[in-house]
Design a protein around this motif. Structure first.
Motif, PDB file in Angstrom:
ATOM      1  N   GLU A   1       0.829  -1.213   0.000  1.00 17.44           N
ATOM      2  CA  GLU A   1       0.000   0.000   0.000  1.00 17.44           C
ATOM      3  C   GLU A   1       0.861   1.259   0.000  1.00 17.44           C
ATOM      4  OE1 GLU A   1      -3.840  -1.884   2.375  1.00 17.44           O
ATOM      5  OE2 GLU A   1      -2.097  -1.180   3.522  1.00 17.44           O
ATOM      6  N   LYS A   2       1.947   1.244   0.745  1.00 19.00           N
ATOM      7  CA  LYS A   2       2.864   2.382   0.757  1.00 19.00           C
ATOM      8  C   LYS A   2       3.535   2.550  -0.606  1.00 19.00           C
ATOM      9  CE  LYS A   2       3.927   2.208   5.678  1.00 19.00           C
ATOM     10  NZ  LYS A   2       4.992   2.000   6.679  1.00 19.00           N
ATOM     11  N   GLY A   3       3.910   1.441  -1.225  1.00 20.98           N
ATOM     12  CA  GLY A   3       4.516   1.497  -2.556  1.00 20.98           C
ATOM     13  C   GLY A   3       3.560   2.066  -3.588  1.00 20.98           C
ATOM     14  N   LYS A   4       2.307   1.670  -3.509  1.00 20.62           N
ATOM     15  CA  LYS A   4       1.302   2.196  -4.447  1.00 20.62           C
ATOM     16  C   LYS A   4       1.086   3.685  -4.216  1.00 20.62           C
ATOM     17  CE  LYS A   4      -3.199   1.599  -6.418  1.00 20.62           C
ATOM     18  NZ  LYS A   4      -4.365   0.781  -6.607  1.00 20.62           N
ATOM     19  N   LEU A   5       1.026   4.096  -2.963  1.00 18.78           N
ATOM     20  CA  LEU A   5       0.870   5.518  -2.654  1.00 18.78           C
ATOM     21  C   LEU A   5       2.065   6.312  -3.184  1.00 18.78           C
ATOM     22  CD1 LEU A   5      -0.671   7.814  -1.281  1.00 18.78           C
ATOM     23  CD2 LEU A   5       0.473   7.174   0.873  1.00 18.78           C
ATOM     24  N   LEU A   6       3.252   5.795  -2.985  1.00 19.51           N
ATOM     25  CA  LEU A   6       4.463   6.450  -3.498  1.00 19.51           C
ATOM     26  C   LEU A   6       4.390   6.611  -5.016  1.00 19.51           C
ATOM     27  CD1 LEU A   6       7.378   7.506  -2.996  1.00 19.51           C
ATOM     28  CD2 LEU A   6       8.129   5.154  -3.393  1.00 19.51           C
ATOM     29  N   ALA A   7       4.026   5.545  -5.706  1.00 21.87           N
ATOM     30  CA  ALA A   7       3.942   5.582  -7.175  1.00 21.87           C
ATOM     31  C   ALA A   7       2.851   6.536  -7.651  1.00 21.87           C
ATOM     32  CB  ALA A   7       3.698   4.183  -7.724  1.00 21.87           C
ATOM     33  N   THR A   8       1.773   6.621  -6.916  1.00 24.68           N
ATOM     34  CA  THR A   8       0.668   7.514  -7.270  1.00 24.68           C
ATOM     35  C   THR A   8       1.066   8.975  -7.058  1.00 24.68           C
ATOM     36  OG1 THR A   8      -0.936   5.810  -6.681  1.00 24.68           O
ATOM     37  CG2 THR A   8      -1.753   8.064  -6.798  1.00 24.68           C
ATOM     38  N   LEU A   9       1.758   9.251  -5.974  1.00 22.88           N
ATOM     39  CA  LEU A   9       2.151  10.625  -5.650  1.00 22.88           C
ATOM     40  C   LEU A   9       3.331  11.129  -6.478  1.00 22.88           C
ATOM     41  CD1 LEU A   9       1.941  10.522  -1.746  1.00 22.88           C
ATOM     42  CD2 LEU A   9       0.356  11.659  -3.316  1.00 22.88           C
ATOM     43  N   PHE A  10       4.218  10.227  -6.860  1.00 24.77           N
ATOM     44  CA  PHE A  10       5.450  10.622  -7.545  1.00 24.77           C
ATOM     45  C   PHE A  10       5.704   9.780  -8.792  1.00 24.77           C
ATOM     46  CE2 PHE A  10       5.953  11.855  -3.121  1.00 24.77           C
ATOM     47  CZ  PHE A  10       6.353  13.181  -3.240  1.00 24.77           C
ATOM     48  N   PRO A  11       4.804   9.795  -9.755  1.00 26.65           N
ATOM     49  CA  PRO A  11       5.010   8.973 -10.959  1.00 26.65           C
ATOM     50  C   PRO A  11       6.263   9.372 -11.736  1.00 26.65           C
ATOM     51  CG  PRO A  11       3.191  10.503 -11.283  1.00 26.65           C
ATOM     52  CD  PRO A  11       3.578  10.590  -9.832  1.00 26.65           C
ATOM     53  N   GLU A  12       6.662  10.619 -11.622  1.00 29.08           N
ATOM     54  CA  GLU A  12       7.863  11.076 -12.333  1.00 29.08           C
ATOM     55  C   GLU A  12       9.141  10.476 -11.764  1.00 29.08           C
ATOM     56  OE1 GLU A  12       7.410  13.806  -8.846  1.00 29.08           O
ATOM     57  OE2 GLU A  12       6.020  12.905 -10.267  1.00 29.08           O
ATOM     58  N   GLN A  13       9.079   9.896 -10.583  1.00 29.25           N
ATOM     59  CA  GLN A  13      10.258   9.301  -9.946  1.00 29.25           C
ATOM     60  C   GLN A  13      10.410   7.808 -10.256  1.00 29.25           C
ATOM     61  OE1 GLN A  13      12.641  10.781  -8.317  1.00 29.25           O
ATOM     62  NE2 GLN A  13      11.766  12.794  -7.975  1.00 29.25           N
TER      63      GLN A  13
ATOM     64  N   SER B   1       1.745   1.559 -14.214  1.00 28.78           N
ATOM     65  CA  SER B   1       0.739   1.047 -13.282  1.00 28.78           C
ATOM     66  C   SER B   1       1.265   1.083 -11.850  1.00 28.78           C
ATOM     67  CB  SER B   1       0.353  -0.384 -13.649  1.00 28.78           C
ATOM     68  OG  SER B   1      -0.435  -0.970 -12.632  1.00 28.78           O
ATOM     69  N   SER B   2       0.675   1.923 -11.023  1.00 29.43           N
ATOM     70  CA  SER B   2       1.094   1.989  -9.620  1.00 29.43           C
ATOM     71  C   SER B   2       0.793   0.674  -8.901  1.00 29.43           C
ATOM     72  CB  SER B   2       0.416   3.157  -8.910  1.00 29.43           C
ATOM     73  OG  SER B   2      -0.987   3.015  -8.931  1.00 29.43           O
ATOM     74  N   THR B   3      -0.257  -0.015  -9.323  1.00 27.91           N
ATOM     75  CA  THR B   3      -0.604  -1.298  -8.709  1.00 27.91           C
ATOM     76  C   THR B   3       0.445  -2.355  -9.027  1.00 27.91           C
ATOM     77  OG1 THR B   3      -2.957  -0.774  -8.814  1.00 27.91           O
ATOM     78  CG2 THR B   3      -2.373  -3.091  -8.567  1.00 27.91           C
ATOM     79  N   LEU B   4       0.834  -2.468 -10.291  1.00 31.58           N
ATOM     80  CA  LEU B   4       1.865  -3.426 -10.676  1.00 31.58           C
ATOM     81  C   LEU B   4       3.189  -3.093  -9.995  1.00 31.58           C
ATOM     82  CD1 LEU B   4       2.560  -5.897 -12.472  1.00 31.58           C
ATOM     83  CD2 LEU B   4       3.296  -4.246 -14.208  1.00 31.58           C
ATOM     84  N   PHE B   5       3.554  -1.823 -10.007  1.00 27.95           N
ATOM     85  CA  PHE B   5       4.775  -1.350  -9.360  1.00 27.95           C
ATOM     86  C   PHE B   5       4.808  -1.815  -7.903  1.00 27.95           C
ATOM     87  CE2 PHE B   5       6.941   1.942  -6.848  1.00 27.95           C
ATOM     88  CZ  PHE B   5       8.173   2.028  -7.493  1.00 27.95           C
ATOM     89  N   ALA B   6       3.733  -1.555  -7.193  1.00 29.72           N
ATOM     90  CA  ALA B   6       3.685  -1.900  -5.774  1.00 29.72           C
ATOM     91  C   ALA B   6       3.621  -3.407  -5.548  1.00 29.72           C
ATOM     92  CB  ALA B   6       2.490  -1.211  -5.117  1.00 29.72           C
ATOM     93  N   ASP B   7       2.781  -4.085  -6.303  1.00 27.54           N
ATOM     94  CA  ASP B   7       2.622  -5.535  -6.130  1.00 27.54           C
ATOM     95  C   ASP B   7       3.916  -6.291  -6.400  1.00 27.54           C
ATOM     96  OD1 ASP B   7      -0.045  -5.339  -5.404  1.00 27.54           O
ATOM     97  OD2 ASP B   7      -0.795  -5.837  -7.410  1.00 27.54           O
TER      98      ASP B   7
END
Length: 132
Positions: A11-23, A80-86
């Motif tokens: 969940e933290k990884g998905k939040l990170l990816a959602t907030l900072f997609p440019e990173q 995909s923030s979900t794939l990134f986090a998962d």
């Protein structure tokens, strides 16, 4: 949204990816570079590895698995923030991923957008410490 203290690593990884997609590209590059560093310096690192809890073999295996995930899903991980986090924040992969992200954020130039990102990393993953 859950309170931060109730979030798991995915969940933290998905939040990170959602907030900072440019990173995300930078994160993937850092993960790949860390694996390459381990591979290129395996003998020296193995002989000086000082962490009895997380052995070099364990750490190297996590790095190799993360590198393989990046090869298999490269572009999709940035889309995909979900794939990134998962893929990168589940199970033991999270230990390696978070360590690399903490180091990556600390090494960025001191620009306003990087400071926000660095603060988010501290907020999300503060209880993790960098490996030797």
């Amino acid at each position: 949204m859950k309170p931060l203290q109730n979030m798991n690593n995915v969940e933290k990884g998905k939040l990170l990816a959602t907030l900072f997609p440019e990173q995300l590209k930078g994160i993937l590059n850092s993960l790949t570079e860390a694996y390459n560093f381990l591979t290129e310096n395996e003998e020296a690192l193995r002989s000086t590895w000082g962490n009895d809890l997380l052995t070099f073999d364990f750490w190297y295996r996590q790095a190799a698995e993360v590198a393989d995930i990046i090869k298999r899903h490269s572009r999709a991980l940035t889309k995909s923030s979900t794939l990134f986090a998962d893929q990168l924040f589940d199970g033991y992969h999270a230990i390696f991923t978070i360590d690399c992200i903490v180091k990556q954020a600390a090494s960025l130039p001191s620009l306003p957008e990087n400071k926000r990102y660095g603060l988010a990393i501290q907020l999300l993953f503060n209880h993790y410490t960098a490996m030797p």
